[in-house]
Design a protein around this motif. Structure first.
Motif, PDB file in Angstrom:
ATOM      1  N   LYS A   1       0.831  -1.202   0.000  1.00 28.55           N
ATOM      2  CA  LYS A   1       0.000   0.000   0.000  1.00 28.55           C
ATOM      3  C   LYS A   1       0.870   1.258   0.000  1.00 28.55           C
ATOM      4  N   THR A   2       1.900   1.264   0.822  1.00 28.77           N
ATOM      5  CA  THR A   2       2.810   2.420   0.860  1.00 28.77           C
ATOM      6  C   THR A   2       3.487   2.615  -0.480  1.00 28.77           C
ATOM      7  N   TYR A   3       3.903   1.521  -1.098  1.00 28.71           N
ATOM      8  CA  TYR A   3       4.551   1.617  -2.408  1.00 28.71           C
ATOM      9  C   TYR A   3       3.611   2.231  -3.442  1.00 28.71           C
ATOM     10  N   TYR A   4       2.328   1.882  -3.389  1.00 28.82           N
ATOM     11  CA  TYR A   4       1.367   2.477  -4.316  1.00 28.82           C
ATOM     12  C   TYR A   4       1.236   3.981  -4.067  1.00 28.82           C
ATOM     13  N   VAL A   5       1.093   4.344  -2.800  1.00 26.36           N
ATOM     14  CA  VAL A   5       0.951   5.763  -2.458  1.00 26.36           C
ATOM     15  C   VAL A   5       2.201   6.531  -2.865  1.00 26.36           C
ATOM     16  N   LEU A   6       3.361   6.003  -2.488  1.00 25.83           N
ATOM     17  CA  LEU A   6       4.620   6.691  -2.767  1.00 25.83           C
ATOM     18  C   LEU A   6       4.882   6.788  -4.267  1.00 25.83           C
ATOM     19  N   SER A   7       4.632   5.717  -4.997  1.00 23.19           N
ATOM     20  CA  SER A   7       4.872   5.732  -6.446  1.00 23.19           C
ATOM     21  C   SER A   7       4.008   6.781  -7.129  1.00 23.19           C
ATOM     22  N   SER A   8       2.781   6.928  -6.667  1.00 22.71           N
ATOM     23  CA  SER A   8       1.901   7.943  -7.251  1.00 22.71           C
ATOM     24  C   SER A   8       2.380   9.353  -6.920  1.00 22.71           C
ATOM     25  N   LEU A   9       2.764   9.572  -5.664  1.00 26.91           N
ATOM     26  CA  LEU A   9       3.254  10.892  -5.260  1.00 26.91           C
ATOM     27  C   LEU A   9       4.514  11.284  -6.014  1.00 26.91           C
ATOM     28  N   VAL A  10       5.370  10.302  -6.253  1.00 23.56           N
ATOM     29  CA  VAL A  10       6.659  10.574  -6.910  1.00 23.56           C
ATOM     30  C   VAL A  10       6.504  10.716  -8.410  1.00 23.56           C
ATOM     31  N   LEU A  11       5.708   9.846  -9.018  1.00 22.17           N
ATOM     32  CA  LEU A  11       5.769   9.678 -10.471  1.00 22.17           C
ATOM     33  C   LEU A  11       4.653  10.338 -11.265  1.00 22.17           C
ATOM     34  N   ASP A  12       3.453  10.404 -10.721  1.00 24.58           N
ATOM     35  CA  ASP A  12       2.308  10.810 -11.539  1.00 24.58           C
ATOM     36  C   ASP A  12       2.501  12.157 -12.230  1.00 24.58           C
ATOM     37  N   ASN A  13       3.078  13.121 -11.542  1.00 26.77           N
ATOM     38  CA  ASN A  13       3.280  14.437 -12.141  1.00 26.77           C
ATOM     39  C   ASN A  13       4.572  14.542 -12.944  1.00 26.77           C
ATOM     40  N   LYS A  14       5.324  13.448 -12.989  1.00 26.65           N
ATOM     41  CA  LYS A  14       6.606  13.455 -13.700  1.00 26.65           C
ATOM     42  C   LYS A  14       6.580  12.643 -14.990  1.00 26.65           C
ATOM     43  N   ILE A  15       5.516  11.879 -15.203  1.00 25.73           N
ATOM     44  CA  ILE A  15       5.462  11.016 -16.389  1.00 25.73           C
ATOM     45  C   ILE A  15       5.667  11.792 -17.665  1.00 25.73           C
ATOM     46  N   LYS A  16       5.083  13.002 -17.751  1.00 36.06           N
ATOM     47  CA  LYS A  16       5.203  13.816 -18.948  1.00 36.06           C
ATOM     48  C   LYS A  16       6.647  14.186 -19.257  1.00 36.06           C
ATOM     49  N   ASP A  17       7.505  14.231 -18.245  1.00 34.22           N
ATOM     50  CA  ASP A  17       8.898  14.650 -18.438  1.00 34.22           C
ATOM     51  C   ASP A  17       9.746  13.596 -19.144  1.00 34.22           C
ATOM     52  N   PHE A  18       9.213  12.391 -19.281  1.00 33.46           N
ATOM     53  CA  PHE A  18       9.955  11.331 -19.966  1.00 33.46           C
ATOM     54  C   PHE A  18       9.808  11.422 -21.480  1.00 33.46           C
ATOM     55  N   PHE A  19       8.924  12.318 -21.950  1.00 36.37           N
ATOM     56  CA  PHE A  19       8.624  12.338 -23.388  1.00 36.37           C
ATOM     57  C   PHE A  19       8.911  13.701 -24.027  1.00 36.37           C
TER      58      PHE A  19
END
Length: 363
Positions: free
Chosen positions: A345-363
Motif C-alpha cells: 500500500k505504501t509503495y502504491y501511495v509513494l509511487s503515485s506521489l513521486v511519479l504521476d506528475n513526472k510522467i510527462k517529463d519522460f517524453f
C-alpha cells in the motif's frame, strides 16, 4: 524448396512477431493517458531491494526473501523474492506506463521471451552506488546489472532482429532506484568508509558512481531515464531501533546525508539532460513524499509509522522476518512491512506521489 528446418524457423519468427505486435496493441490501449499518445514498449529497472522482484533468489547471498511471510498479498500468496507483502515499485511503475502489471526478475530461469520484450528488472537487493555495498552483501552491483542489460540486448536481437531491438531499447523507460544501503549500511556500519570519507566527500563519491552508471546506460541506448532520490532512510524502523535512542527517533544524520546526496543528484541530472539533448533525465523526488507519508500518516490511511508488520516490527527484515514470525492482520494500516521495506500500500501511495506528475517529463 524450403527445408523443414527453414519452415520451422520461419514459423517461429512469425509467432514471435505476432506476440510482439499483440503486446504493443494491448499496451497502446492501456497507455492512453501518456502524453501525445506515446507508447512505451518496455520498462527496465536497476537498483536495490526496493525494486528487486526476485533476482537475489538466483545468486549466492543471504539477502533473500523468497519465503513466507513475504509475498503474503501477492497473487496466490507466493513469496517471489519481492521485499514486501505484495507488489514493489518496479511492478507499479510498469503498470503506470501502460506496459504490464508485474515486472519480472531478469535472472528468473523460467522467464519467457514475451516477458523480455516488455521489460524486466535487473535490481538486486542490497546493492548500492558504492561498489563496496554490493561486495559486502554478495549481490549484483550496478556494473553487474549493466552487464545483464548487455546480455539482454543480445538475447532480444537474436529473437526479433536488430531493428526491433533498437526500437525497444530507444523508446523504453529506464528507472534507477538505489542508494539507501550505501548510507544506512555501508557508511554507517563500515569503519573503513568513515575513515576514508566524511559525509560531504562520501556523497560526492556516490554521485560520481551514479554519473558513471548513467553515462554508461545512455551509451547502451537508454534515452528515457528516471532516477529516484534516496528517501528519508533514517526513519525506517530498523534505523530508529539501532540508532534512534530510547524514543526511536528518526536518525537525522542519515536523513541529512540522503538530502545532501539528493541535492547533488538533482543538479547532475539537469547537467546530463543538457549534455545529451536527445535524452530525458528525470529526477524523481522520493524523499519529501516519504516524509509526508510519515508525518501525515492518517491523511494516507496509515496508523503505524515506526514499526514493521512482521514480528516485533523493530528489527525483523530478510531472514529475521520468516515463517516463525507473526505478522499483523491489518497490513493496510502499516507504512512498513518489515523493519526496512514498506508495505505494498505504501509503495502504491509513494509511487503515485513521486511519479504521476513526472510522467510527462519522460517524453
Amino acid at each position: 524448396m524450403k527445408s523443414l528446418f527453414q519452415m520451422l524457423l520461419s514459423l517461429r519468427l512469425q509467432i514471435i512477431y505476432f506476440c510482439y505486435f499483440i503486446a504493443i496493441i494491448l499496451q497502446h490501449v492501456s497507455s492512453k493517458s501518456l502524453p501525445n499518445n506515446e507508447t512505451v514498449p518496455a520498462v527496465f529497472v536497476f537498483g536495490d531491494s526496493i525494486v528487486d522482484p526476485g533476482n537475489n533468489n538466483y545468486i549466492n547471498t543471504i539477502v533473500k526473501c523468497n519465503f513466507p511471510p513475504y509475498g503474503r498479498d501477492f497473487d496466490g500468496g507466493i513469496p517471489t523474492g519481492r521485499f514486501s507483502n505484495g507488489l514493489v515499485p518496479s511492478d507499479i511503475i510498469a503498470e503506470k506506463f501502460g506496459v504490464k502489471k508485474v515486472l519480472p526478475a531478469y535472472l528468473d530461469p523460467n522467464i519467457q521471451l514475451q516477458d523480455l520484450l516488455t521489460g524486466v528488472s535487473f535490481a538486486s537487493g542490497g546493492a548500492g552506488y558504492d561498489p563496496l555495498t554490493s561486495q559486502i552483501m554478495f549481490v549484483k552491483s550496478l556494473s553487474d546489472q549493466l552487464d545483464m542489460f548487455k546480455e539482454y540486448k543480445k538475447k532480444v536481437e537474436e529473437a526479433v532482429g536488430e531493428k526491433k531491438r533498437e526500437e525497444i531499447v530507444s523508446k523504453s523507460i529506464y528507472i534507477v532506484c538505489i542508494g539507501s544501503d550505501d548510507i544506512a549500511n555501508t557508511y554507517a556500519q563500515t569503519p573503513f568508509r568513515r575513515i576514508q570519507y566524511d559525509i560531504p566527500s562520501y556523497t560526492d563519491f556516490l554521485l560520481s558512481e551514479a554519473s558513471k552508471f548513467l553515462q554508461e546506460l545512455y551509451g547502451l541506448g537508454g534515452r528515457r531515464i528516471g532516477v529516484f532520490s534516496i528517501p528519508a532512510i533514517g526513519c525506517v524502523p530498523s534505523q530508529r531501533t539501532i540508532n534512534g535512542g530510547k524514543h526511536r527517533e528518526c536518525l537525522n544524520s542519515s536523513n541529512q546525508a540522503a538530502q545532501l546526496f539528493n541535492s547533488k543528484l538533482f543538479f547532475k541530472m539537469k547537467a546530463l539532460g543538457k549534455e545529451h539533448s536527445d535524452a530525458r533525465f528525470v529526477y524523481l523526488d522520493s524523499y519529501n513524499p516519504f516524509v509526508d507519508i510519515i508525518q501525515n500518516a492518517s491523511k494516507y490511511g496509515f496508523n503505524e509509522i515506526d514499526k514493521g508488520c512482521c514480528g516485533t516490527g523493530d528489527i525483523e527484515v530478510g531472514i529475521l522476518c520468516n515463517p516463525l514470525m507473526n505478522t499483523c492482520s491489518n497490513r493496510s494500516d502499516y507504512v512498513f512491512w518489515d523493519s526496512y521495506h514498506p508495505t505494498e500500500k505504501t509503495y502504491y501511495v509513494l509511487s503515485s506521489l513521486v511519479l504521476d506528475n513526472k510522467i510527462k517529463d519522460f517524453f
